[in-house]
Scaffold this active site. Structure first.
Site, PDB file in Angstrom:
ATOM      1  N   ARG A  52       0.845  -1.184   0.140  1.00  0.00           N
ATOM      2  CA  ARG A  52       0.113   0.229  -0.079  1.00  0.00           C
ATOM      3  C   ARG A  52       0.389   1.366   0.207  1.00  0.00           C
ATOM      4  NH1 ARG A  52      -1.676   1.731   4.597  1.00  0.00           N
ATOM      5  NH2 ARG A  52      -2.688  -0.349   5.730  1.00  0.00           N
ATOM      6  N   TYR A 103     -16.517  18.379 -13.545  1.00  0.00           N
ATOM      7  CA  TYR A 103     -17.091  17.059 -13.748  1.00  0.00           C
ATOM      8  C   TYR A 103     -18.169  16.262 -12.676  1.00  0.00           C
ATOM      9  CZ  TYR A 103     -16.935  11.937 -12.885  1.00  0.00           C
ATOM     10  OH  TYR A 103     -17.174  10.935 -12.776  1.00  0.00           O
ATOM     11  N   ASP A 174      -7.422  19.973 -12.028  1.00  0.00           N
ATOM     12  CA  ASP A 174      -7.387  18.849 -13.186  1.00  0.00           C
ATOM     13  C   ASP A 174      -7.743  19.686 -14.180  1.00  0.00           C
ATOM     14  OD1 ASP A 174      -9.353  16.998 -14.441  1.00  0.00           O
ATOM     15  OD2 ASP A 174     -10.578  16.745 -12.959  1.00  0.00           O
ATOM     16  N   LYS A 199      -8.628   8.455 -18.839  1.00  0.00           N
ATOM     17  CA  LYS A 199      -8.944   8.904 -19.531  1.00  0.00           C
ATOM     18  C   LYS A 199      -7.757   8.958 -21.026  1.00  0.00           C
ATOM     19  CE  LYS A 199     -12.718  10.021 -17.890  1.00  0.00           C
ATOM     20  NZ  LYS A 199     -14.364   8.696 -17.339  1.00  0.00           N
TER      21      LYS A 199
HETATM   22  C1  LIG Z   1     -12.865  15.807 -15.946  1.00  0.00           C
HETATM   23  C2  LIG Z   1     -12.733  14.298 -14.774  1.00  0.00           C
HETATM   24  N1  LIG Z   1     -12.427  14.651 -13.535  1.00  0.00           N
HETATM   25  C3  LIG Z   1     -12.426  13.362 -13.290  1.00  0.00           C
HETATM   26  C4  LIG Z   1     -13.020  12.605 -13.618  1.00  0.00           C
HETATM   27  C5  LIG Z   1     -13.121  11.001 -12.144  1.00  0.00           C
HETATM   28  O1  LIG Z   1     -11.929  10.143 -13.125  1.00  0.00           O
HETATM   29  P1  LIG Z   1     -12.298   8.900 -12.802  1.00  0.00           P
HETATM   30  O2  LIG Z   1     -13.809   8.059 -13.056  1.00  0.00           O
HETATM   31  O3  LIG Z   1     -10.926   8.068 -13.307  1.00  0.00           O
HETATM   32  O4  LIG Z   1     -12.292   8.774 -10.811  1.00  0.00           O
HETATM   33  C6  LIG Z   1     -13.316  12.726 -14.936  1.00  0.00           C
HETATM   34  C7  LIG Z   1     -14.312  11.555 -14.949  1.00  0.00           C
HETATM   35  O5  LIG Z   1     -15.046  10.947 -15.912  1.00  0.00           O
HETATM   36  C8  LIG Z   1     -13.185  13.488 -15.539  1.00  0.00           C
HETATM   37  O6  LIG Z   1     -13.922  13.767 -16.379  1.00  0.00           O
END
Ligand SMILES: Cc1ncc(COP(=O)(O)O)c(C=O)c1O
Length: 376
Positions: A52, A103, A174, A199
């Site tokens: 971990r 998001y 982000d 992504k």
């Molecule tokens: C802009 C953005 N940030 C964070 C996330 C969260 O990522 P995860 O699905 O890998 O937890 C997403 C998921 O679609 C996203 O589009």
């Protein structure tokens, strides 16, 4: 990764290929192996010690992400795990300023933290720089998603980050939609650059992972403690798959972005489309801001059809090549009407379709889109 002395620095396209490789030894491995170990020989305390706390396969991917983002990187089990680690570090009652159109997972988490009385959140339009700057006094953490998902708004990152740091606000970006190939938040002064590695970085819709990169050593240690104790760690196989995926990031993103611009341009002239959101379009309200500092405009676009939510559903169901699925950033194109999910923000129109443009032939994609738009 090594750059021979006296040679020019490697470009990002080369860094993603060369970073995170094992040291060169005769007959040594070219690729890191998948380290399947919950524990390690530990005759003395120190080192990773336990699964971990660290893992060689994570480290290889972390090195590759760091080569793009700058700073040092920590891998997490998902993008949300990475975001949660940041928010969990905040003191009770801290003020977070965040996008009002981010998001839906991030928005739901912020709403939950607010309703639990953990933090106060100021929601802003990140593309309105004066509104963001006005919200900064008293803010402990400015969380900037840019471009936003799925509204495709762009924050003037260099201006906002500089102003926030003058006021000693913590700044996290982000970077999922842009990736560090298009914008580098740490170089602009942000404390943290976060990715949903799920992504574009991994790029094949087969893993969930997240990352946090920072140039601040003390902050890195605090975030690493969050990972150790929160336990939202990555699986080594997932890390290995994402490392394999990131090797082709530059070429995938280039192709997807070219396709996205072409499709956005054609959609904006289509009689059944009332509005297109893509910062790469010169007519887009965020184009001028994005052009100031982004090297490319990403491969996600949103559009509203000249019809109802039901019509938008019919369009998404009618495609043959594009899959109707949530998520983005993979080699394959995906689309969906965002409001079919109840968590989507009320400010997003009911008939908005988000399209993550993949690397398929653009004419095949267009034929599919044009034909699907004929279904209502
Ligand atoms: C802009 C953005 N940030 C964070 C996330 C969260 O990522 P995860 O699905 O890998 O937890 C997403 C998921 O679609 C996203 O589009």
């Amino acid at each position: 990764m090594s750059t021979p002395k006296d040679s020019r620095p490697l470009s990002p396209a080369s860094l993603v290929v060369s970073a995170g490789r094992p040291a060169v030894t005769p007959d040594g491995e070219l690729n890191p192996s998948i380290s399947l170990n919950s524990t390690f020989h530990a005759p003395n305390a120190g080192g990773a010690g336990y699964g971990r706390y660290g893992n060689e396969t994570w480290s290889a991917l972390e090195e590759a992400i760091s080569a793009l983002e700058g700073g040092r990187t920590l891998l997490f089990g998902s993008g949300m795990a990475a975001i949660s680690a940041v928010f969990n570090m905040l003191p009770h009652g801290a003020v977070i300023t965040a996008s009002k159109n981010g998001y839906s997972g991030t928005m739901s988490l912020l709403k939950k933290l607010e309703s639990d009385g953990r933090v106060d959140v100021r929601y802003v339009d990140v593309s309105n720089t004066s509104e963001v700057l006005d919200s900064l006094p008293g803010t402990v953490l400015l969380w900037l998603e840019s471009p936003t998902n799925p509204a495709l708004e762009v924050a003037d990152l260099p201006t906002i980050i500089t102003a926030a740091k003058k006021l000693n606000c913590g700044v996290g970006v982000d970077n999922t939609f842009a990736t560090a190939l298009n914008q580098q938040p740490l170089a602009m002064g942000a404390d943290i650059s976060m990715n949903s590695v799920t992504k574009f970085l991994a790029g094949h819709s087969d893993v969930l992972l997240g990352s946090l990169s920072t140039s601040d050593g003390a902050l890195f240690t605090r975030l690493e403690d969050q990972r150790k104790l929160g336990g939202a760690i990555a699986g080594p196989f997932e890390a290995w798959l994402a490392l394999r995926g990131i090797r082709t990031l530059a070429i995938r993103l280039k192709q997807s972005q070219e396709n996205a611009l072409e499709i956005a341009t054609r959609l904006s002239k289509h009689p059944k489309v009332s509005k297109v959101r893509y910062p790469g379009l010169p007519s887009d309200p965020h184009h001028a801001t994005a052009k100031k500092f982004m090297k490319g405009f990403g491969a996600v676009l949103s559009f509203e059809i000249a019809g109802s939510a039901g019509d938008a559903d019919k369009v998404c169901s009618a495609s043959k090549l594009i899959s109707q699925a949530t998520s983005l950033g993979g080699v394959e194109s995906l689309w969906e009407r965002r409001h079919r999910w109840s968590a989507e923000s009320p400010s997003i129109p009911e008939n908005l379709i988000r399209l993550s443009v993949g690397i398929e032939d653009v004419e095949d994609l267009w034929a599919d889109i044009d034909s699907a738009l004929g279904y209502y």
